[in-house]
Design a protein around this motif. Sequence first.
Motif, short mmCIF file in Angstrom:
data_model
loop_
_atom_site.label_atom_id
_atom_site.label_comp_id
_atom_site.label_asym_id
_atom_site.label_seq_id
_atom_site.Cartn_x
_atom_site.Cartn_y
_atom_site.Cartn_z
N ILE A 287 0.85 -1.19 0.00
CA ILE A 287 0.00 0.00 0.00
C ILE A 287 0.88 1.24 0.00
CG2 ILE A 287 -1.61 1.37 1.40
CD1 ILE A 287 -2.88 -1.28 2.31
N TRP B 216 1.32 4.08 -2.96
CA TRP B 216 1.10 5.51 -2.70
C TRP B 216 2.30 6.32 -3.19
CZ3 TRP B 216 -2.33 9.07 -1.54
CH2 TRP B 216 -1.89 10.31 -1.07
N PHE C 211 -12.08 -4.59 0.24
CA PHE C 211 -11.53 -3.29 0.62
C PHE C 211 -10.06 -3.16 0.24
CE2 PHE C 211 -15.32 -3.20 3.32
CZ PHE C 211 -15.83 -1.97 2.93
N MET C 212 -9.27 -4.21 0.46
CA MET C 212 -7.84 -4.15 0.13
C MET C 212 -7.64 -3.93 -1.38
SD MET C 212 -4.62 -4.18 0.75
CE MET C 212 -4.11 -4.88 2.29
N THR C 213 -8.32 -4.70 -2.19
CA THR C 213 -8.15 -4.55 -3.64
C THR C 213 -8.70 -3.21 -4.12
OG1 THR C 213 -10.17 -5.82 -4.04
CG2 THR C 213 -8.08 -7.03 -4.14
N GLY C 214 -9.77 -2.74 -3.49
CA GLY C 214 -10.31 -1.43 -3.84
C GLY C 214 -9.33 -0.31 -3.53
N VAL C 215 -8.70 -0.37 -2.36
CA VAL C 215 -7.69 0.63 -1.99
C VAL C 215 -6.51 0.58 -2.96
CG1 VAL C 215 -5.93 1.19 -0.24
CG2 VAL C 215 -8.32 0.80 0.44
N MET C 216 -6.03 -0.64 -3.23
CA MET C 216 -4.87 -0.76 -4.13
C MET C 216 -5.21 -0.27 -5.54
SD MET C 216 -2.17 -1.64 -2.59
CE MET C 216 -1.22 -1.93 -4.08
N THR D 163 -7.40 1.96 -6.37
CA THR D 163 -7.48 3.42 -6.31
C THR D 163 -6.10 4.05 -6.29
OG1 THR D 163 -9.59 3.28 -5.15
CG2 THR D 163 -8.38 5.36 -4.96
N LEU D 164 -5.18 3.48 -5.52
CA LEU D 164 -3.83 4.03 -5.44
C LEU D 164 -3.08 3.89 -6.76
CD1 LEU D 164 -2.70 2.83 -1.90
CD2 LEU D 164 -3.29 5.16 -2.61
#
Length: 197
Positions: free
Chosen positions: A130, A134, A175-180, A182-183
């Motif tokens: 993550i 970023w 949630f993890m794949t969604g955050v990744m 998005t980043l």
Amino acid sequence: MIDERFVYLGAVIGLLGAVMYARDAARGTNQPNRMTFLLWALAPLLGFGVQLRVGVGLVALMTLVIGVGPLIILVASYSKTASGWRLGPFDYTCGSLSAVGLAVWLITGSGGASILLFVAADLLAGLPTIRKAWLAPQSESASLFAAGLINACITLAALDELSIEAAAFPVYAFFMTGVMLTLVKGRPDGTPVPETS
């Protein structure tokens, strides 16, 4: 709820995303964090075994795919020297904490609390990636995370019960794949974010 056989479709999509990411790693166009991918392979494969033992059923296939995919990527990352992300103290700290969490999870046995401990260990393993996404989104490939998000959505839609054992990992994966995703894809120019002190 959709027919649970859709989990097969999710598994195929998840594996396809992993193969595409592994192809990029073999070409040197992304730089997988090997600490993350080692633990991302180990934790879900262990979790798959627990899910089978407690009788989660076909939806456990998502957990298996989420373990096999990183294993493929980890192997592919060694085909070129430039494919691996340089590990630092943060990576080793998160990796160590994740390994401790996995060990405690294995010792505590099955049940809802141990599944949540397993999810926490997997999250700790993912924190270095993550952070990397970023700081340097161009060092990642979106294919794995897009496919993982679809796989998690299909699995969640196929759940016939909302127990912690069945739902915790798919919810976390969503949630993890969604955050990744998005980043990695959230900044269209792919410029790195300067590290703040």
